[in-house]
Design an enzyme around this catalytic site. Sequence first.
Site, PDB file in Angstrom:
ATOM      1  N   LYS A  83      26.595  60.395  64.645  1.00 21.49           N
ATOM      2  CA  LYS A  83      27.841  59.630  64.731  1.00 21.49           C
ATOM      3  C   LYS A  83      28.980  60.603  64.488  1.00 21.49           C
ATOM      4  O   LYS A  83      28.783  61.665  63.884  1.00 21.49           O
ATOM      5  CB  LYS A  83      27.861  58.550  63.647  1.00 21.49           C
ATOM      6  CG  LYS A  83      28.849  57.428  63.899  1.00 21.49           C
ATOM      7  CD  LYS A  83      28.255  56.270  64.673  1.00 21.49           C
ATOM      8  CE  LYS A  83      29.286  55.204  64.927  1.00 21.49           C
ATOM      9  NZ  LYS A  83      28.730  54.015  65.543  1.00 21.49           N
ATOM     10  N   GLY A 185      35.069  38.031  70.356  1.00 22.29           N
ATOM     11  CA  GLY A 185      35.597  39.182  71.083  1.00 22.29           C
ATOM     12  C   GLY A 185      34.625  39.569  72.181  1.00 22.29           C
ATOM     13  O   GLY A 185      33.983  38.706  72.801  1.00 22.29           O
ATOM     14  N   HIS A 189      32.008  36.472  72.769  1.00 18.57           N
ATOM     15  CA  HIS A 189      32.246  35.535  73.878  1.00 18.57           C
ATOM     16  C   HIS A 189      31.098  35.586  74.893  1.00 18.57           C
ATOM     17  O   HIS A 189      30.747  34.582  75.504  1.00 18.57           O
ATOM     18  CB  HIS A 189      33.624  35.749  74.524  1.00 18.57           C
ATOM     19  CG  HIS A 189      33.643  36.661  75.701  1.00 18.57           C
ATOM     20  ND1 HIS A 189      33.863  38.008  75.597  1.00 18.57           N
ATOM     21  CD2 HIS A 189      33.438  36.421  77.028  1.00 18.57           C
ATOM     22  CE1 HIS A 189      33.807  38.553  76.802  1.00 18.57           C
ATOM     23  NE2 HIS A 189      33.549  37.618  77.685  1.00 18.57           N
TER      24      HIS A 189
END
Length: 361
Positions: A83, A185, A189
């Site tokens: 990351k 979001g 959704h």
Amino acid sequence: MTDVFGLSHKDQTRHEQVVFCADDKSGLYAIIAIHNTALGPGLGGTRFYPYPDESAALADVLNLSRAMAYKNALAGLDHGGGKAVIIGDPATDKSEALLRAYGRFVQSLGGRYYTAADVGTYSEDMDVIARESSYVTGRTVANGGAGDSSILTAYGVYQGMRAAAHHAFGATSLRGRRVGVEGVGKVGHRLVEHILAEGGEVVVCDVDERAVDRVRQRHPEVEAVADSAALKRSDLDVYAPCALGGALDDTAVAELRAKIVCGGANNQLAHPGVEKQLADRGILYAPDYLVNSGGVIQVADEIAGFDMDRARARTAQIFDTTLKIFAIADDEGVPPAVAADRLAERRMSEVGRLRAIWPGR
Ligand SMILES: NC(=O)c1ccc[n+]([C@@H]2O[C@H](COP(=O)([O-])OP(=O)(O)OC[C@H]3O[C@@H](n4cnc5c(N)ncnc54)[C@H](O)[C@@H]3O)[C@@H](O)[C@H]2O)c1
């Protein structure tokens, strides 16, 4: 042992490699962390965030890269955990020069770390970084990339939810089940669409009224409640956290009326021990990093030349892995979150060990 940025030496050495990247002219200050490469090159997104200081950024990137190692392992990918964080405000500090400078540092790791989008970065940014590095995924569709990873993230959460329904109710179908989706979001959704398509009932909440309106314009039958506290207290079969981390704290667990928790948000458990509280209340928790791994499956597929059907088929396997985790949890008498960690560690150890066998050139 000397501490660096207030982190203990023990924490630092759990990671294979941590690289600080600075380019004063463009304002780049980034940290790339590779937790381990037992299963392959580290893979995980680049978070662009206005951290208050280096120590907060370092703590975040160490945690996030470790989490990616577990996520990639359970997703069955040939990737270790990596990351990166770029310290700054993406709204004001992001520029072509900064992203390209960052791309040169990613390239300098020679493929030990593949980057992708995360909070504060988008597919379009990956296109820019890819001008300097071959080790970038999650680019735009126009540039041969996998595009918006929330498509398969939501699909994977839906598969995990079906597996949880099978375990808790004896039937995979969500028909007639009442699902509360917190945060509608990009992921939330799309999850709503999957649930409705199968005949489920949906209740939503979001701090952004426009997000709720968008869903209700398309689907007037979707109910909305004021906030996440009201959602958790609603009469639900399934609670799906799809907003920020930490949705499940002591209060939430005590108030929750759902029988299943299964959602897309990362780091849903506010602190260690919440997984046990859920199990003690008879609430089935589908581990977050397992069910939300569709996104990383989608971007990992791009590395071999993106094929949506192949990536979707692989994401559908989250259904089987979720069932397997529940079975291990029952057999070993531990919460599913612990069973997930054990399965991920087993794969890292059993498959990672094979790298010691020299296959010749
Ligand atoms: N996008 C992906 O592919 C992906 C992959 C893995 C995990 N996730 C995780 O899923 C979650 C959602 O990601 P996203 O891409 O949909 O982000 P997003 O920003 O598009 O959506 C998040 C939504 O949650 C709402 N929200 C924020 N705080 C809230 C609160 N307290 N109560 C209710 N709603 C709230 C926001 O208004 C927004 O509509 C995040 O935790 C993210 O880390 C996303």
